[in-house]
Every structure is written in structure tokens, then in C-alpha cells.
Design a protein around this motif. Structure first.
Motif, PDB file in Angstrom:
ATOM      1  N   ASP A 131      66.143 -40.657 -16.092  1.00 17.61           N
ATOM      2  CA  ASP A 131      67.456 -41.286 -16.173  1.00 17.61           C
ATOM      3  C   ASP A 131      67.543 -42.674 -15.550  1.00 17.61           C
ATOM      4  O   ASP A 131      68.598 -43.292 -15.585  1.00 17.61           O
ATOM      5  CB  ASP A 131      68.540 -40.372 -15.601  1.00 17.61           C
ATOM      6  CG  ASP A 131      68.302 -40.007 -14.153  1.00 17.61           C
ATOM      7  OD1 ASP A 131      67.282 -40.419 -13.598  1.00 17.61           O
ATOM      8  OD2 ASP A 131      69.153 -39.293 -13.594  1.00 17.61           O
ATOM      9  N   HIS A 132      66.462 -43.180 -15.007  1.00 18.93           N
ATOM     10  CA  HIS A 132      66.454 -44.523 -14.419  1.00 18.93           C
ATOM     11  C   HIS A 132      65.346 -45.358 -15.069  1.00 18.93           C
ATOM     12  O   HIS A 132      64.221 -44.887 -15.210  1.00 18.93           O
ATOM     13  CB  HIS A 132      66.208 -44.462 -12.908  1.00 18.93           C
ATOM     14  CG  HIS A 132      67.302 -43.762 -12.164  1.00 18.93           C
ATOM     15  ND1 HIS A 132      68.473 -44.385 -11.832  1.00 18.93           N
ATOM     16  CD2 HIS A 132      67.405 -42.497 -11.696  1.00 18.93           C
ATOM     17  CE1 HIS A 132      69.258 -43.533 -11.184  1.00 18.93           C
ATOM     18  NE2 HIS A 132      68.626 -42.381 -11.097  1.00 18.93           N
ATOM     19  N   SER A 133      65.673 -46.582 -15.408  1.00 21.34           N
ATOM     20  CA  SER A 133      64.683 -47.443 -16.057  1.00 21.34           C
ATOM     21  C   SER A 133      63.506 -47.750 -15.140  1.00 21.34           C
ATOM     22  O   SER A 133      62.370 -47.877 -15.599  1.00 21.34           O
ATOM     23  CB  SER A 133      65.333 -48.730 -16.575  1.00 21.34           C
ATOM     24  OG  SER A 133      66.039 -49.380 -15.544  1.00 21.34           O
ATOM     25  N   ALA A 134      63.736 -47.849 -13.843  1.00 24.32           N
ATOM     26  CA  ALA A 134      62.626 -48.085 -12.908  1.00 24.32           C
ATOM     27  C   ALA A 134      61.658 -46.908 -12.925  1.00 24.32           C
ATOM     28  O   ALA A 134      60.433 -47.087 -12.848  1.00 24.32           O
ATOM     29  CB  ALA A 134      63.148 -48.319 -11.496  1.00 24.32           C
ATOM     30  N   PHE A 175      70.469 -47.026 -15.333  1.00 21.21           N
ATOM     31  CA  PHE A 175      70.833 -47.336 -13.948  1.00 21.21           C
ATOM     32  C   PHE A 175      69.781 -48.232 -13.304  1.00 21.21           C
ATOM     33  O   PHE A 175      68.606 -48.177 -13.640  1.00 21.21           O
ATOM     34  CB  PHE A 175      70.915 -46.052 -13.117  1.00 21.21           C
ATOM     35  CG  PHE A 175      72.069 -45.169 -13.458  1.00 21.21           C
ATOM     36  CD1 PHE A 175      73.360 -45.658 -13.459  1.00 21.21           C
ATOM     37  CD2 PHE A 175      71.855 -43.838 -13.771  1.00 21.21           C
ATOM     38  CE1 PHE A 175      74.429 -44.831 -13.750  1.00 21.21           C
ATOM     39  CE2 PHE A 175      72.916 -43.006 -14.068  1.00 21.21           C
ATOM     40  CZ  PHE A 175      74.199 -43.500 -14.064  1.00 21.21           C
ATOM     41  N   GLY A 176      70.194 -49.022 -12.317  1.00 18.33           N
ATOM     42  CA  GLY A 176      69.260 -49.813 -11.515  1.00 18.33           C
ATOM     43  C   GLY A 176      68.688 -50.987 -12.281  1.00 18.33           C
ATOM     44  O   GLY A 176      69.423 -51.844 -12.746  1.00 18.33           O
ATOM     45  N   LEU A 177      67.375 -50.985 -12.406  1.00 22.21           N
ATOM     46  CA  LEU A 177      66.669 -52.034 -13.139  1.00 22.21           C
ATOM     47  C   LEU A 177      67.250 -52.150 -14.543  1.00 22.21           C
ATOM     48  O   LEU A 177      67.450 -51.137 -15.216  1.00 22.21           O
ATOM     49  CB  LEU A 177      65.181 -51.660 -13.213  1.00 22.21           C
ATOM     50  CG  LEU A 177      64.229 -52.611 -13.941  1.00 22.21           C
ATOM     51  CD1 LEU A 177      64.087 -53.917 -13.165  1.00 22.21           C
ATOM     52  CD2 LEU A 177      62.873 -51.945 -14.096  1.00 22.21           C
ATOM     53  N   SER A 178      67.536 -53.372 -14.979  1.00 25.71           N
ATOM     54  CA  SER A 178      68.134 -53.524 -16.309  1.00 25.71           C
ATOM     55  C   SER A 178      67.154 -53.066 -17.385  1.00 25.71           C
ATOM     56  O   SER A 178      65.928 -53.142 -17.213  1.00 25.71           O
ATOM     57  CB  SER A 178      68.528 -54.987 -16.555  1.00 25.71           C
ATOM     58  OG  SER A 178      67.384 -55.777 -16.819  1.00 25.71           O
ATOM     59  N   ALA A 179      67.694 -52.600 -18.471  1.00 27.56           N
ATOM     60  CA  ALA A 179      66.855 -52.147 -19.582  1.00 27.56           C
ATOM     61  C   ALA A 179      66.000 -53.291 -20.120  1.00 27.56           C
ATOM     62  O   ALA A 179      64.829 -53.088 -20.462  1.00 27.56           O
ATOM     63  CB  ALA A 179      67.724 -51.564 -20.691  1.00 27.56           C
ATOM     64  N   GLU A 180      66.553 -54.489 -20.157  1.00 28.30           N
ATOM     65  CA  GLU A 180      65.801 -55.640 -20.641  1.00 28.30           C
ATOM     66  C   GLU A 180      64.584 -55.913 -19.762  1.00 28.30           C
ATOM     67  O   GLU A 180      63.491 -56.152 -20.266  1.00 28.30           O
ATOM     68  CB  GLU A 180      66.686 -56.900 -20.694  1.00 28.30           C
ATOM     69  CG  GLU A 180      67.796 -56.825 -21.706  1.00 28.30           C
ATOM     70  CD  GLU A 180      69.097 -56.266 -21.125  1.00 28.30           C
ATOM     71  OE1 GLU A 180      69.076 -55.680 -20.002  1.00 28.30           O
ATOM     72  OE2 GLU A 180      70.129 -56.395 -21.793  1.00 28.30           O
TER      73      GLU A 180
END
Length: 116
Positions: A32-35, A56-61
Motif C-alpha cells: 500500500d505504499h509506493s516506497a 502514500f508517502g513517496l509520490s507515484a511519479e
């Protein structure tokens, strides 16, 4: 190398795409988190990563940029983007399930070609 990483916290998106990916014969890991998705790519070989724009957190881009720099051959499907990058499959929300099915089917084809 028949694993797909799905990065989203959206239960509706998980419900909509999980079955499609499994029906194509892939295993699915959900984070559930991009990081965390970026960390997983360092430790496992995925054939594709599906990433939600609302992670959440680190942007998807930024996550996509890191993933593609670490593993340039991985197929990345971004959900919630009009167009992100030329070598990334981008889909807007709500997800057109037929378009998504075609994209996952193409992942299967790309994966078969990489084993030749």
C-alpha cells in the motif's frame, strides 16, 4: 518471473484488478505504499508493477522513475494518470476494465518474449 506487484491502498481498485491479473496466470503481491513497492523491486523480479496515483508517502511519479531506473525492462502500469511517460502504460480513473485486461494480456506477451 510470473509475479505482478500491485501498489495501492484502494480496496475497490484491488478488487477490480486482482482477479484480472490472476486470471492471466500471474501471482499478485499487494503493497500500500509506493516506497515499499520500490523496496520490493530491489529484492524480487516482477514482470510488472501496477501503481496507483494516490499512493502514500513517496509520490507515484517518483516511485515509477526509481523503479524504471533500477529495472528498465519491467512493465509499469500507472492507474490514475492521463499520461505519465512514454514507456509507462497510463490509465485514468475509473479504470476501464477492458483496457486493463488488454494491458495485462500484453504483459503476458512481453514476458514470453523476454524468455526467448
Amino acid at each position: 518471473m510470473n509475479e505482478v506487484l500491485l501498489c495501492t491502498h484502494n480496496p475497490i481498485l484491488i478488487k477490480n484488478v486482482y482477479g484480472i491479473v490472476r486470471d492471466e496466470g500471474f501471482g499478485v503481491e499487494v503493497v500500500d505504499h509506493s516506497a515499499l513497492a520500490v523496496q520490493r523491486v530491489f529484492h524480487r523480479n516482477y514482470i510488472a508493477v501496477i501503481i496507483d496515483s494516490e499512493s502514500f508517502g513517496l509520490s507515484a511519479e517518483d516511485a515509477v522513475q526509481i523503479i524504471k531506473s533500477v529495472s528498465p525492462d519491467i512493465v509499469v502500469i500507472c492507474v490514475g494518470f492521463a499520461k505519465l511517460d512514454s514507456d509507462v502504460v497510463s490509465m485514468t480513473l475509473p479504470v476501464d476494465l477492458e483496457e486493463f485486461k488488454r494491458a495485462i494480456h500484453d504483459v503476458r506477451r512481453v514476458g514470453a518474449l523476454s524468455r526467448i
